[in-house]
Scaffold this active site. Structure first.
Site, PDB file in Angstrom:
ATOM      1  CB  CYS A 912      42.841  33.638  33.895  1.00 16.18           C
ATOM      2  SG  CYS A 912      41.847  34.785  34.932  1.00 16.18           S
ATOM      3  CG  ASN A 913      40.720  38.120  32.600  1.00 14.74           C
ATOM      4  OD1 ASN A 913      41.901  38.099  33.545  1.00 14.74           O
ATOM      5  ND2 ASN A 913      39.409  38.254  33.015  1.00 14.74           N
TER       6      ASN A 913
END
Length: 944
Positions: A912-913
């Site tokens: 996600c990051n």
């Protein structure tokens, strides 16, 4: 019909009454004598009953008489008092006058439309502007009995009026009440014209004579009494190189300077001093003693030497001087000596004269179009492809006047006043010169010039579509440096227009004219084979302007009409802003307005990923596609954009798996749509929807599509090169067919216009194609049809479904601003890997860059094979493709998770990051083993 005849008779009686009125006072006779002094120019009709006189003091008179020596009263034509008349022509009952400013006026009888003003009024007593010739630089005008013919500076001929005998040269016998272009003379540029009562003679720049119209008296010189509806060369004069031509009522005279002879043909009745009475059907020399001095042999019929026999009018003087209003004065055009005087003089008296001269030329569309002509003769080749303008002269003029601010401002002022009146429907290629000349006279970088350029852009956009296409063709034939300069000019005024919108908070207009011109120029460049690069059209200020517009809460959708001005980063900014705006909803509370970004919760199971995705898409409402996805893999932790990328990556790989049978696969490792697709199957609708959702959610997905798909998405026709990318062997074979020089070898291949489909069926590429052999003559057609079938016709239904789905999945229309190659990168991601940039952009949490674990990690990473590096990228970000903006903008973090027992834990990632959770290890060997295990474990999720 009877009413029309009565109106015609009344109009003739009215004019006849005017010419029969005799003078009552001696003062009138004296006025007549005054008009006949040296320096006056006069013109008469065939019978000399209707005479126009331009006096040496600038006054313009019209008079009628019933006999050559009878006293009559001239009428001052007051309506033309403000115009400097340079040429006049008389018909039987109508008159024409050409002004120095390039305007043609007509008045008198109009029963056959001979005034050319489009009016049905049979009699117009006052001069009216012939608007149909507006902007055309005329060289000469001529009037017949009830028809008129004019010729432009570049040899184009226009005619109107009575056409009973074909005297207009248009190929028919219908009267014309507006000027019509004589297309039959297009390749035989005229330098002089003359009209008889019902016939016309045209002299070409090569010395040939063309006649048409009434031939009953042999006045056409074709050894016949037949009428001619189109121009026909006088064959008897072929090779003689005629320099002058003049028409009487039913006869024609020509002068051949090399022989010093005047030839005549037609009806005589003794009026030329000849004893012959019968009609002469072919040109024969006149047996008369004429002055020994020859006419000017330049073929332009601009000057005629006067006779030395005082008081005796020779045949040459009678017909070439009086009948044709010699000397022929022209409209005002720019001359080098004038420009030099403009720049050097500064006295107030001279300034007024200079202003008057500037106003005369630059307030007239015709005078501008008649200036800067290519003196090497190219202006005689003026067409829809050739402007006839010497652009070097235009630039030279600009460099001169820019040195004198007063002169430049005066020129610009007159241009600014002229622009709103430019014609929206030109009738001649010569009309378009003004659009090529003026931008290069408006290069100075100031607010006033930008305002004038805006008016020019508006004038261009007022052109009808067919006329705009002509201008585009002329633009495409400009030299590359000039074309590039034209773009710079309109980029400057575009920036000025946009800054005004920012400074004054004005609402967006329907169109920003200068930007519209830039987009048109971009399309011209594409059609011309991309002589300039895309970045020549980019405006680097646009990213900041778009950002400022968004900060002000202003809609940037209007700018999407002009994609050529944006580089790819600016386009992505616009796309992100548009998608973000669509994804927002407003929750209005009593005390405030809360802005919330909408999300579409999208739970899926890895073991039946496509099944779950298809169910979500089939059951979705259209408004759900305006929300950003929040993907949740059932039974797993984690959220964010990394999971979105992972979803699209895994779904694309599943769809493109050969076992799925969705797409056709080729040795090029690319996929394409199947030739046969069920009309009830929604697979391609769903696949397109998924593809569109990736675009909307700022994700990239590894569909191995060829460039042809992205061209088709942007309505750009795929080419043979695109087919070769998809099917290299077929593409090379087709290229070899185009290169083959041996007709025998081509025919021996026994190829026909058919295409074999995968199932073994045969498709004809054209009607009866199975019976048409491919030859050198038709091979280009065969190749074009083959490419079109493979990339268009055979996959029409699945591609239409795919595009319908894509538009649903990406409700933001901003995707349309991307070029096909940009769209390809945006949707598929980069495959150019610079691993040094990956290290350069890495950040660290609970680590220092100098920590031994970090050093060990990069040592291990650089030792990995290329494929393993790509798999690590997929493990880290959810995709083995690089973001569209490149690795230089790709930032990932390495974090110490503070594991209890690091030796028993794998490195893990938060996609996600883009964070790598890297426990501390004691050696490179252990780190390498753990990293490889993590990569291989993630392959089970279908990321690679």
């Amino acid at each position: 019909m009877a009413g029309a005849r009565q109106r015609q008779r009344r109009a003739r009686r009215q004019l006849s009454g005017q010419r029969r009125r005799a003078p009552q006072e001696l003062r009138d006779a004296g006025e007549c004598v005054q008009l006949e002094r040296k320096g006056d120019v006069q013109c008469s009709n065939c019978d000399e009953t209707h005479i126009l006189v331009c006096s040496c003091d600038g006054k313009f008179y019209e008079r009628w008489t019933t006999a050559p020596n009878k006293i009559f009263k001239p009428r001052l034509v007051k309506e033309l008092g403000n115009h400097d008349i340079v040429q006049v022509a008389c018909g039987d009952y109508h008159s024409m006058a050409l002004s120095k400013g390039g305007n043609l006026f007509a008045w008198g009888l109009n029963t056959h439309g001979q005034l050319g003003v489009g009016s049905q009024d049979p009699h117009i007593p006052k001069p009216h502007l012939v608007k149909g010739l507006k902007g055309i630089p005329l060289a000469q005008i001529a009037a017949g009995g009830a028809h008129n013919v004019v010729v432009s500076l570049s040899g184009a001929v226009y005619s109107w009026g009575k056409n009973k005998f074909g005297q207009l040269g248009l190929g028919h016998t219908e009267d014309m009440d507006r000027p019509s272009y004589v297309g039959a003379l297009e390749h035989w540029k005229a330098v002089f014209i003359s009209c008889g009562a019902d016939h016309t003679a045209v002299l070409s720049k090569d010395g040939l004579v063309y006649t048409f119209g009434a031939g009953g008296a042999g006045q056409l010189g074709h050894n016949s009494t037949r009428n001619e509806l189109t121009p026909r060369v006088v064959a008897e004069l072929w090779g003689a190189r005629v320099s002058h031509v003049a028409c009487g009522r039913q006869h024609t005279l020509v002068y051949v300077p090399s022989l010093d002879k005047v030839y005549s043909f037609g009806s005589y009745e003794g009026q030329l001093g000849s004893e012959r009475k019968a009609n002469q059907l072919i040109p024969l020399p006149i047996d008369l003693l004429v002055d020994n001095k020859k006419f000017c042999q330049e073929g332009t019929s601009q000057n005629v030497t006067e006779t030395t026999a005082e008081g005796q009018e020779s045949i040459i003087e009678l017909f070439f001087k009086k009948r044709n209003s010699y000397p022929l004065n022209g409209i005002a055009t720019l001359q080098r000596k004038e420009v030099k005087a403009w720049i050097s003089n500064s006295s107030s008296q001279c300034c007024e004269t200079i202003k008057k001269n500037i106003r005369l030329i630059f307030s007239s569309e015709a005078c501008i179009n008649g200036s800067f002509l290519d003196k090497r003769g190219k202006h005689f080749k003026t067409s829809k492809e050739i402007s006839g303008v010497d652009m070097a002269e235009v630039l030279c003029f600009y460099k001169k006047i820019i040195k004198n601010a007063a002169v430049y401002q005066e020129v610009q002022k007159e241009i600014k006043n002229l622009l709103p009146s430019l014609s929206s429907s030109p009738i001649s290629p010569e009309n378009f010169r003004v659009y090529l000349i003026l931008p290069f006279l408006l290069q100075q970088e100031d607010v006033s010039t930008c305002c004038t350029l805006k008016l020019l852009a508006q004038a261009i956009l007022r052109l009808q579509q067919k006329d705009l296409q002509t201008l585009e063709c002329l633009w495409s034939n400009l030299e590359t440096d000039l074309f590039k300069n034209l773009i710079i000019i309109f980029k400057r005024v575009s920036l000025y227009s946009l800054i005004r919108l920012l400074d004054f908070a004005e609402q967006f207009p329907k169109e920003i004219e200068a930007l519209e011109i830039l987009q048109i120029l971009y399309q011209v460049n594409l059609r011309a084979g991309c002589r300039l690069q895309d970045n020549d059209f980019y405006m680097p200020e646009m990213e900041q302007i778009v950002f400022l517009f968004s900060r002000m809460g202003r809609e940037v959708t209007m700018l999407l009409k002009y994609p050529c001005i944006f580089d790819v980063n600016c386009k992505m900014l616009i796309h992100h802003l548009k998608c973000n705006a669509l994804s927002l909803c407003f929750n209005i509370c009593p005390s405030s307005i809360e802005v919330i970004q909408k999300e579409w919760i999208f739970p899926v199971r890895r073991e039946c990923l496509l099944h779950d995705i298809w169910n979500h898409l089939r059951n979705a409402k259209n408004k759900q596609f305006t929300c950003f996805l929040r993907v949740e893999f059932v039974g797993e932790e984690g959220t964010g954009c990394g999971l979105r990328r992972e979803l699209f990556s895994v779904a694309a790989k599943a769809l493109c798996d050969p076992q799925s049978g969705v797409f056709r696969h080729f040795p090029s490792r690319l996929v394409w749509f199947p030739e046969q697709a069920s009309s009830h199957d929604d697979t391609f609708l769903l696949a397109g929807t998924l593809f569109g959702m990736a675009m909307y959610n700022h994700c990239w997905t590894p569909f191995p599509f060829p460039k042809a798909l992205f061209k088709k998405m942007q309505h750009v026709e795929p080419t043979l090169d695109d087919l070769e990318e998809l099917i290299p062997a077929v593409g090379r074979s087709l290229k070899n067919i185009l290169k083959e020089e041996s007709e025998h070898k081509l025919e021996s291949l026994q190829m026909t216009f058919v295409q074999m489909e995968e199932g073994g069926s045969v498709v004809e590429l054209k009607k009866n194609g199975a019976n048409i052999l491919v030859t050198k003559h038709n091979r280009k057609e065969f190749v074009d049809l083959y490419v079109n079938y493979v990339l268009n016709e055979s996959i029409r239904k699945p591609f239409e479904d795919f595009m319908q789905g894509f538009i649903r999945g990406c409700p933001a229309e901003s995707w349309k601003i991307f070029l096909p190659v940009e769209l390809q990168v945006l949707l598929l991601g980069h495959t150019d890997y610079d691993w040094q940039l990956l290290k350069k952009n890495a950040t660290y949490m609970h680590y220092e860059e100098s920590h031994q674990t970090i050093k060990n990690f990069w040592t291990v990473f650089y030792k990995l094979p290329e494929e393993k590096k790509k798999k690590f990228l997929a493990f880290l970000s959810g995709s083995d493709r690089i973001a569209p903006y490149g690795l230089e903008y790709f930032v990932f973090s390495i974090e110490d998770p503070f594991c209890q027992n690091p030796d028993n834990s794998y490195p893990s990632a938060r996609t996600c990051n883009c964070t790598l959770l890297l426990p501390r290890y004691s050696s490179e060997e252990i780190l390498e083993e753990k990293l490889l295990c993590a990569i291989e474990y993630s392959e089970g999720f279908g990321l690679m």
